[in-house]
Design a protein around this motif. Structure first.
Motif, PDB file in Angstrom:
ATOM      1  N   PRO A 190     -15.370   6.155 -18.995  1.00 24.93           N
ATOM      2  CA  PRO A 190     -14.742   4.865 -18.665  1.00 24.93           C
ATOM      3  C   PRO A 190     -15.681   3.960 -17.862  1.00 24.93           C
ATOM      4  N   ILE A 191     -16.549   3.253 -18.582  1.00 25.24           N
ATOM      5  CA  ILE A 191     -17.500   2.347 -17.925  1.00 25.24           C
ATOM      6  C   ILE A 191     -16.815   1.056 -17.491  1.00 25.24           C
ATOM      7  N   VAL A 192     -15.574   0.878 -17.919  1.00 25.21           N
ATOM      8  CA  VAL A 192     -14.820  -0.329 -17.584  1.00 25.21           C
ATOM      9  C   VAL A 192     -13.415   0.077 -17.162  1.00 25.21           C
ATOM     10  N   SER A 193     -12.858  -0.640 -16.187  1.00 28.83           N
ATOM     11  CA  SER A 193     -11.473  -0.435 -15.781  1.00 28.83           C
ATOM     12  C   SER A 193     -10.773  -1.789 -15.788  1.00 28.83           C
ATOM     13  N   THR A 194      -9.463  -1.759 -15.643  1.00 28.02           N
ATOM     14  CA  THR A 194      -8.707  -3.001 -15.719  1.00 28.02           C
ATOM     15  C   THR A 194      -7.583  -2.986 -14.683  1.00 28.02           C
ATOM     16  N   GLY A 195      -6.739  -3.985 -14.735  1.00 23.93           N
ATOM     17  CA  GLY A 195      -5.626  -4.067 -13.800  1.00 23.93           C
ATOM     18  C   GLY A 195      -5.038  -5.468 -13.807  1.00 23.93           C
ATOM     19  N   TYR A 196      -3.953  -5.629 -13.076  1.00 18.87           N
ATOM     20  CA  TYR A 196      -3.319  -6.941 -12.996  1.00 18.87           C
ATOM     21  C   TYR A 196      -2.450  -6.978 -11.741  1.00 18.87           C
ATOM     22  N   THR A 197      -2.017  -8.184 -11.384  1.00 18.49           N
ATOM     23  CA  THR A 197      -1.261  -8.386 -10.151  1.00 18.49           C
ATOM     24  C   THR A 197       0.147  -8.879 -10.451  1.00 18.49           C
ATOM     25  N   ILE A 198       1.129  -8.252  -9.830  1.00 18.58           N
ATOM     26  CA  ILE A 198       2.502  -8.733  -9.917  1.00 18.58           C
ATOM     27  C   ILE A 198       2.604 -10.060  -9.155  1.00 18.58           C
ATOM     28  N   VAL A 199       3.469 -10.950  -9.593  1.00 21.26           N
ATOM     29  CA  VAL A 199       3.715 -12.200  -8.878  1.00 21.26           C
ATOM     30  C   VAL A 199       4.762 -11.927  -7.805  1.00 21.26           C
ATOM     31  N   SER A 200       4.342 -11.972  -6.563  1.00 18.07           N
ATOM     32  CA  SER A 200       5.281 -11.709  -5.462  1.00 18.07           C
ATOM     33  C   SER A 200       6.164 -12.941  -5.220  1.00 18.07           C
ATOM     34  N   PRO A 201       7.440 -12.720  -4.952  1.00 21.01           N
ATOM     35  CA  PRO A 201       8.075 -11.415  -4.831  1.00 21.01           C
ATOM     36  C   PRO A 201       8.731 -10.934  -6.124  1.00 21.01           C
ATOM     37  N   LEU A 202       8.371  -9.710  -6.544  1.00 25.84           N
ATOM     38  CA  LEU A 202       9.124  -8.922  -7.531  1.00 25.84           C
ATOM     39  C   LEU A 202       9.249  -9.573  -8.896  1.00 25.84           C
TER      40      LEU A 202
END
Length: 473
Positions: A190-202
Motif C-alpha cells: 500500500p504505497i498510497v492511503s486515503t481518507g475523508y472528513t465528516i462534516v461536523s456536526p454529525l
C-alpha cells in the motif's frame, strides 16, 4: 518510550459512553442512499425522510471488532511502516492552498509542489507526503494530477488529497498500474492511503462516503477524520468536543467495515481545532489542539485502532511563532501516542506550505522523537564500571564507550547553531530561517537521480493524460 496521559481511564469511559448515546439517540445524517440502506441492513435504524441513521451500540461494537488493530503503509524504496495502537509514530506533510516563501505567498503551482516533494524527499524524519491544491487544474483533476506529481518527485508514502470520488478511483487505478508494472499489488504494497472528513456536526456527505466506497476492496488504509471546531461546530468544552468527535469517527469506522470488512482504519480526532474567540478563526497551534489529539490517541488505544493527528502553526510565515507552536503541539501529540502526525511544512492554519518550514520541521521532529524514546536503563547504559575506571578523570570523551554509544544516545542536527558566537559569525551569522533557506537551495540544486522505475511511472502518466483529456472536454 514516554507516553503522556491526558485523561484518566474513568474519564475516557465517560466520554465513550456519551458518544455511544449520541450515536444511538441523535444519529448521523447519511447523504448516500446506498450506504444508508446498507447501514439499515446491518442493524441500524434509519429515518429515510431526514436521511438520518441511528447506530445501536451493539452494531458499533460488532463492526469495530472487524477493524484490524494495525495498518500497513509502504513507500517506493522498499520501506514499510506498521501503525499499531501505542506503537511508534511517523510524520507526514500537510495539504494547503498557498505556497509561502518568506512573507510572500501565492496559490500553489505544479512546479511549487514538485519542489516541495523534492525537499521532503531529502528529510529523513518525514515519512509521507500529502497531496495539495494545484491551482492550475480544475477540481476534477487536482487530486490525480497531484498524485502523479508526488510519484515523480518523492519515493515516500503518498496520501493524496481527494477532491472528487472519481479522482479517488483514478488514483487507485494509477497505483495499481504502477505496482503491476513492478510485479506487486496495492493490497500487499500500500504505497498510497486515503481518507475523508465528516462534516461536523454529525453529517457524512455523499461525496465523502462515495470516496470510501470507490476505494474499498483493496486493503488500502482509510483515515476517518473528525475535524470539530470547539466553540463553533462542537461544544466549547474539550470534553464535549471529544464526545462528538468520537461519535463521528466511530460512525465512519462502521461505514468502512460495512463497505470492506477488515479494512484498516485510522481513527483520527487529531484534526480537530478550537475557535479563537478574539479573531473567530479556528486555530491549529493552540495547546488545546495537542490535548484533543492526545486524548484521541488514548481513545484509539482503548478501541484498538491506530490513530492520527495534525500539527501546524497559525503564523503566516516561518518565524519564532511557527517554531514554538508546532513544537508544543507536536510534542504533546507525539507523547500522547498518535501514530501518524500530519503537517510538516504547514503554516497559516494549514492554508500554506513552505519549503523552509518543512526543513525546520524535520529537525523539530527529530528532537521530539528523541524525547519520545526516553532514557534506556540497563546494565551497559548505567556505565558503573566506566565510572569506577575514570574515578575523578574528566576523560569520557576519549573512551571507547562514548564512541560506541553517542550516535544512538545524543541527537544530532544540521540547522541549529551549537557554536560559540565567534564561530557562528565566521559561518555567516545565520538565523535558523536563513540556515533552512540555504539547505533548501542546496537540495534543489542537486540533479534528480534517474528513476529506476521509469516504465511504471509512464503507466501513471498515461492514465493521467487520458483522464485530463476527458476533464478538459
Amino acid at each position: 518510550m514516554i507516553t503522556l496521559s491526558i485523561l484518566s481511564e474513568e474519564d475516557r469511559k465517560k466520554i465513550l459512553q456519551a458518544s455511544f448515546r449520541i450515536l444511538e439517540e441523535t444519529g448521523v445524517q447519511i447523504d448516500h442512499p446506498e450506504i444508508f440502506q446498507k447501514l439499515c441492513e446491518a442493524g441500524c435504524r434509519g429515518d429515510e425522510e431526514k436521511s438520518r441513521v441511528f447506530f445501536p451500540r451493539a452494531v458499533v461494537e460488532e463492526k469495530v471488532k472487524l477493524c484490524p488493530s494495525k495498518a500497513l503503509f509502504a513507500d517506493r524504496q522498499g520501506g514499510l511502516f506498521t501503525a499499531v495502537p501505542g506503537g511508534t509514530c511517523v510524520f507526514f506533510t500537510g495539504n494547503a492552498l498557498n505556497f509561502t516563501k518568506g512573507k510572500e505567498t501565492h496559490p500553489i503551482l505544479e512546479t511549487d509542489f514538485a519542489m516541495f516533494c523534492r525537499v521532503v524527499e531529502a528529510m529523513p524524519f518525514i515519512q509521507g507526503v500529502v497531496g495539495t491544491n494545484l491551482s492550475e487544474y480544475p477540481p476534477e483533476a487536482k487530486d490525480f494530477v497531484g498524485f502523479r506529481v508526488m510519484m515523480e518527485n518523492t519515493r515516500k508514502h503518498l496520501r493524496p488529497c481527494i477532491y472528487t470520488p472519481q479522482g479517488a478511483a483514478i488514483i487507485v487505478d494509477m497505483a495499481q498500474a504502477y505496482l503491476a508494472e513492478m510485479g506487486q499489488d496495492l493490497r500487499s504494497r500500500p504505497i498510497v492511503s486515503t481518507g475523508y472528513t465528516i462534516v461536523s456536526p454529525l453529517r457524512w456527505t455523499k461525496e465523502g462516503l462515495e470516496v470510501y466506497r470507490r476505494t474499498a476492496g483493496y486493503g488500502m488504509p482509510a483515515t476517518i477524520n473528525s475535524e470539530c471546531i470547539s466553540g463553533a461546530t462542537s461544544p466549547v468544552t474539550l470534553a464535549g468536543t471529544l464526545v462528538l468527535a468520537n461519535a463521528e469517527a466511530l460512525s465512519g469506522i462502521v461505514i468502512n467495515q460495512i463497505l470492506e470488512p477488515g479494512r484498516p482504519c485510522i481513527y483520527n480526532l487529531g484534526f480537530s481545532h478550537v475557535m479563537d474567540m478574539k479573531t473567530a478563526e479556528p486555530t491549529t497551534g493552540a495547546p488545546e489542539n495537542g490535548l484533543i489529539a492526545a486524548a484521541g490517541a488514548a481513545f484509539a488505544r482503548d478501541l484498538n485502532f491506530p490513530s492520527a493527528a495534525w500539527t501546524c502553526s497559525d503564523s503566516a510565515c516561518v518565524d519564532s511563532q511557527s517554531a514554538y507552536e508546532r513544537t508544543l503541539v507536536g510534542l504533546v501529540q507525539l507523547l500522547g501516542g498518535a501514530n501518524i502526525i500530519w503537517g510538516a511544512g504547514n503554516l497559516e492554519f494549514t492554508r500554506a506550505i513552505s519549503l523552509e518550514q518543512a526543513v525546520i520541521d524535520n529537525e523539530i521532529i527529530g528532537a521530539a522523537q528523541r524525547v519520545k524514546r526516553g532514557i534506556e536503563v540497563n546494565e551497559e547504559t548505567l556505565a558503573v564500571e566506566l565510572i569506577q575506571e575514570m574515578k575523578s578523570q574528566a576523560n569520557y570523551l576519549s573512551s571507547d564507550f562514548t564512541l560506541k554509544h553517542f550516535r544512538k544516545e545524543l541527537a544530532s542536527f544540521n540547522l541549529v547553531n551549537r557554536h560559540r558566537r565567534s564561530a557562528w559569525e565566521k559561518r555567516g551569522s545565520k538565523s535558523l530561517e536563513e540556515a533552512a533557506r540555504e539547505q533548501v537551495e542546496k537540495i534543489l540544486q542537486k540533479p534528480q537521480p534517474e528513476p529506476t522505475d521509469r516504465g511504471a511511472l509512464e503507466k501513471v502518466r498515461s492514465i493521467e493524460k487520458k483522464w485530463l483529456e476527458k476533464v478538459r472536454r
